[in-house]
Design an enzyme around this catalytic site. Structure first.
Site, PDB file in Angstrom:
ATOM      1  N   GLY A  19       0.877  -1.171   0.000  1.00 54.85           N
ATOM      2  CA  GLY A  19       0.000   0.000   0.000  1.00 54.85           C
ATOM      3  C   GLY A  19       0.903   1.205   0.000  1.00 54.85           C
ATOM      4  N   CYS A  20       0.428   2.358  -0.377  1.00 58.62           N
ATOM      5  CA  CYS A  20       1.344   3.492  -0.543  1.00 58.62           C
ATOM      6  C   CYS A  20       0.656   4.835  -0.451  1.00 58.62           C
ATOM      7  CB  CYS A  20       2.005   3.440  -1.927  1.00 58.62           C
ATOM      8  SG  CYS A  20       2.455   1.829  -2.476  1.00 58.62           S
TER       9      CYS A  20
END
Lengths: 383, 142, 501
Positions: A19-20
């Site tokens: 995730g980012c």
């Protein structure tokens, strides 16, 4: 398995979903500004990362060397450096070379050698290869990454550069002294991988020639995309989503000459039921594109910001499974995973909106952009 | 009104409709108990010649000749459905002679019987239709 | 017969307390197994004639019948099993080639049952098929290699002919002759309703079915039965049959007894003459000859129809597929060794060919390695038995699936494997009008539509579980599969990792 997939240092051992956080800023008048805005933007989204990867792409940062390709390379060991420089000397004219200036930072450790070269293809070599400059450079870069152990070219564009490392992006920005660089557009990425990647090449942005992609999401179509794009000479050595997305955009935009809107209608193709409702001509075109490049359709959540010479494009998957906000103030356009990341640098935008899934937001310089097959002046498109 | 219609293209002459009919009108809910070692008198009968076969049952005529012929007034019409009040039947066989289709016959108890579209037994819907394996018998309005 | 080495394989067991002597078993058995004994008032059965087709069992209204395997045995012998011994008795008696029908029943590994499918969790959401569009539309045909634009800069879109399928499943070739008129009608009607295609097989196209042409693939096989320009232009695509999974290397055989008026007219052959298809096409002795035929067919149909080349899965299938891709064909259909047939020599059916799972994986990988995967679509068949098999096939790299045995089972087939006798009790693999009558196309087509509709729903459920909402994102997506109980060599050929890795 091929040799390059077995290389210990490369992230390609396993697929690492993550995730980012992403953010992008462009000044359409071409006025250059420092990387500190990008750093401020990403630091607000600190909790979206876990300190295991961060990176920036800046455009317009090397105006004195605008006609030359800037190669940014990681070396693990001096042997890798020697072999790579040997290769470069055989294929390119080296105009300038130096270490990329960095500042020691407590949170950034285990750094490899980081070098920068401004190059131009050797004219005789280029002529005998019967390729154009871009294709020649791309192939050389892919060859270095595939064949030379411990050496990784992580940026290869003109008048642009990628800066990345393992660490929180704001720390990475400080490490590379991005305050000292000035560009007309910046993109930045902070990473939250679920395994420890262990080396720097795996951080984002991913870049080939002047295209750079920062990406938030995890695509379920990865292997379908990878096995297709690898037919055309690309090697997905990192096994990351960002890598395959960048290669597909390079193929569709540079090699097939599609416009950025057409590229979007391939990678985020509208549903068949949506295509049915369009007029005959558009229906034919959309059906043709989606069918011809069927294996380049991306499914699964993604939100990307593509940087290229002259502009930025932001795109979400059709189901809008990742967040993305866009805003405009005067000449500047902002795109980010969160509204807070925009307001920290521009508290009062002229307008702010949430782009629709599957529709690209394209922001280009007012001067004739290089986006797509036709040069055109666009208002910021994609509401 | 829905009636039972037969398509000889699909009738296989398997006679299953006859057995299901006999079972449906037996008043029992176990087919083995109803039919094993018993003489069966189904209310629809298979007519067969060579390779062509089809099941014949009461047409529920709009001008029922059987009703006109019944001397005991046992046959009546209820919303198009022609039914026999078996308590009134005197076994004169007039209806058998009058019916051009041969749709009436004596039951096991000697009084007359005919297809009543399973409306008067516990099944409600014509069982020959459900029991036909090849959709040769259908229940529809025409 | 004085001495009988062959004891019947099956016994007919009748529950006497349930039998109501309705005689439906007697009336419906084409093999004359059952008989009503007037004097005794009971049904009797001669099990030596029983082929285990279940017609009587399915129709018996009180479920009084069942067919069981005989418990008459040879002495236990893991090598000389009873069936092996009996085959030798048969050949010693008749001097003939043993004939068999449908796909091989031998216990070779079924790779579909050794692969597991992924589901998305946590890092990537699964997609809800009830609330989001789930797309299974598929296009088959050669794709352009380079974008071209006209003078106004607009995309040129009518490049190569494409087949549009609403679901990635088509009905595979079964000839008119091997199966009945009513079976073909059921397939044609179902294909129309489902938005997919069925295949004429090598028996030509009956004139009554020209009106379903939009949903028909016309086949050109080595015997060229029924091939004329009208035929070629009647369908939506043309398939050149180079081979069939059940009998690689040999052609079809329809005995003269099955060739009545209708078949004779449709196949364009004399009445009651054996229809034997030669092994190779006698005008295709090398790959360049195939290219010539492909283009001859395209010329005859004005380049408006895609040309499919169907091959059996054999040892060097990758190289063969690569050659076909370069011959101008638009679609390659590969038939695995488990595929069915109306009639084939048993030894060939049971020993020749390779599994479709392995063939598909290696062909898909080879075409990608050569950079030509986008020039052909891949259709695979040869015992695809469920929607899970379909998902696995697409994940390995197929564009679409051919089903035949599954379709026949939906029509009522019980896999008794006696099609070659021509006495199919279900009206499927017979030309006897009394038997053909038993397959009502209204019922048959409805069953086929139900089957594929159900499979399509299941496919969408599994796609949603994987986080995919368009079928093209599953194509060749090998990371969605894991092997279980497979050795390294098998995993390598399939291009998948083992479960847990």
């Amino acid at each position: 398995m091929d040799g390059y997939h077995q290389h210990h240092y490369l992230e390609g051992e396993v697929r690492i979903p993550s995730g980012c956080a992403i953010s992008g800023i462009i000044d359409r008048s071409g006025t250059r500004f420092s990387g500190s805005d990008a750093i401020a933007s990403i630091s607000v989204m600190h909790d979206r990362s876990n300190g295991l990867g961060g990176g920036f792409a800046g455009y317009g940062i090397y105006p004195e060397y605008a006609d030359f390709t800037a190669l940014h390379i990681f070396y693990y060991g001096s042997e890798a450096k020697r072999k790579t420089e040997e290769f470069l000397e055989e294929h390119f004219d080296l105009i300038n070379l130096s270490k990329i200036p960095t500042e020691k930072h407590r949170a950034i450790t285990d750094e490899p050698l980081i070098w920068r070269y401004f190059v131009m293809p050797l004219p005789t070599k280029l002529a005998s290869s019967q390729l154009d400059e871009d294709e020649y450079t791309a192939r050389c870069v892919i060859r270095i990454n595939k064949e030379i152990d411990g050496s990784y070219v992580f940026s290869s564009g003109k008048n642009m550069g990628v800066f990345k490392a393992v660490g929180y992006p704001e720390d990475v920005g400080a490490f590379y002294r991005l305050d000292d660089y000035k560009g007309y557009s910046w993109t930045v990425h902070g990473r939250y991988p679920t395994n420890t990647p262990g080396w720097w090449g795996g951080a984002h942005p991913f870049s080939l020639l002047s295209y750079s992609v920062v990406h938030n999401g995890e695509i379920s179509s990865y292997d379908a995309n990878r096995r297709f794009i690898e037919m055309y000479g690309y090697a997905c050595t990192l096994k990351t989503d960002t890598e395959v997305i960048t290669y597909m955009i390079d193929y569709l935009h540079r090699r097939q000459g599609l416009t950025l809107e057409e590229v979007s209608s391939v990678i985020a193709a509208p549903f068949w039921s949506t295509i049915e409702r369009k007029d005959e001509e558009e229906k034919r075109a959309l059906t043709y594109l989606r069918n011809t490049f069927a294996s380049m359709l991306i499914t699964g959540p993604f939100s990307i910001i593509l940087g290229y010479n002259g502009g930025l494009m932001a795109l979400n998957d059709r189901l809008k499974l990742r967040s993305m906000v866009a805003a405009e103030k005067g000449d500047k356009v902002f795109i980010a995973s969160e509204e807070a990341a925009i307001r920290i640098i521009e508290p009062n935008p002229d307008r702010l909106w949430y782009p629709i899934g599957g529709k690209p937001v394209i922001a280009e310089l007012y001067t004739t952009g290089q986006g797509g097959a036709h040069g055109h002046q666009l208002p910021v498109s994609g509401l | 009104m829905k009636r039972v219609y037969v398509n000889e293209t699909w009738c296989l002459g398997c006679h299953l409709c006859e057995y299901y009919c006999a079972y449906a009108n037996s008043g029992l809910n176990d087919m083995v108990k109803a039919l094993k070692d018993k003489e069966i008198r189904p209310r629809l009968t298979i007519e067969q010649e060579g390779t062509i076969s089809f099941a014949v049952s009461c047409r529920h005529c709009t001008e029922p000749l059987c009703m006109k012929s019944c001397i005991a007034g046992a046959i009546s019409c209820k919303d198009g459905l022609i039914v026999i009040d078996q308590s009134k039947c005197v076994n004169c066989y007039s209806c058998i002679m009058a019916c051009p289709y041969g749709a009436l016959m004596p039951s096991v108890e000697q009084v007359m019987q005919k297809c009543e579209l399973c409306a008067t037994n516990s099944h409600g819907q014509p069982v020959c239709v459900q029991g036909c394996p090849n959709k040769a018998i259908v229940y529809e309005e025409r | 017969m004085a001495i009988n080495y062959l004891y019947p394989d099956f016994e007919v067991q009748r529950n006497e307390s349930r039998c109501i002597t309705c005689r439906v078993c007697e009336r419906q058995c084409a093999n004359l197994v059952h008989h009503y004994d007037e004097q005794a008032g009971r049904m009797t059965s001669d099990e030596s004639l029983c082929v285990n087709c279940h017609r009587c069992v399915s129709l018996c209204p009180t479920r009084a019948l069942k067919i069981v395997k005989t418990d008459h045995v040879f002495k236990e012998n893991a090598n000389w099993r009873g069936e092996v011994i009996q085959d030798i008795y048969r050949q010693a008696e008749t001097g003939g080639v043993l004939l068999a029908s449908m796909g091989t029943p031998k216990p070779y590994p079924v790779y579909w049952d050794k692969m597991l499918i992924n589901a998305s969790q946590v890092t990537n959401p699964s997609i809800d098929p009830l609330r989001e569009p789930m797309e299974t539309t598929t296009f088959l045909g050669k794709k352009s290699t380079a974008i071209q634009r006209d003078e106004q800069g607009k995309l040129i879109t009518d490049t190569t002919p494409q087949l549009k399928l609403a679901i990635p499943i088509m009905f595979s070739a079964m000839s008119y002759g091997s199966i009945s008129y009513n079976a073909h009608k059921s397939l044609a009607l179902a294909a129309e309703r489902l938005g997919t295609l069925y295949n004429t097989g090598e028996g030509g196209l009956h004139e009554d079915f020209y009106r379903h042409g939009k949903n028909t693939i016309v086949q050109v096989a080595s015997g060229r039965f029924g091939v004329h320009p009208g035929y070629l232009n009647a369908g939506a695509a043309i398939e050149i049959k180079m081979g069939q999974g059940a009998k690689p290397g040999i052609g079809g055989h329809l005995p003269g007894s099955k060739i009545g008026q209708d078949i004779s007219k449709t196949r364009m052959i004399p009445l009651h003459s054996d229809a034997i298809s030669p092994a190779p096409h006698h005008d295709i002795y090398s790959i360049e000859d195939l290219r010539q035929l492909v283009y001859a067919l395209k010329e005859a149909t004005n380049y408006t129809k895609p040309v499919i080349v169907k091959v059996a899965a054999v040892h060097n299938i990758s190289a063969i597929a690569s050659g076909i891709a370069r011959s101008g064909a638009d679609i390659i259909a590969i038939d695995g060794f488990r595929g069915g047939t109306g009639a084939a020599p048993a030894r060939i059916r049971d020993n020749v060919g390779i599994p479709i799972e392995l063939a598909l994986a290696s062909v898909d990988e080879r075409l990608r390695a050569e950079g030509i995967r986008n020039q052909v679509s891949l259709v695979v068949g040869g015992s695809i038995r469920s929607s899970a098999d379909v998902i696995k096939a697409i994940a390995l790299g197929a564009d679409a699936i051919y089903i035949a045995t599954s379709a026949l089972i939906a029509l009522g087939c019980h896999l008794c494997r006696t099609c070659h006798s021509g006495k199919c009790n279900w009206g499927i693999a017979t030309q006897n009008p009394e038997l053909v009558k038993r397959l009502n196309p209204e019922i048959g087509s409805e069953h086929l539509v139900n089957l594929l509709t159900a499979w399509n729903h299941e496919i969408k459920e599994m796609m949603g579980g994987m986080g995919i909402n368009s079928i093209e994102a599953l194509k060749g997506n090998r990371l969605m599969l894991r092997g279980i109980g497979l050795c390294d060599a098998e995993l390598k050929i399939l291009g998948i990792s083992h479960a847990g890795a």
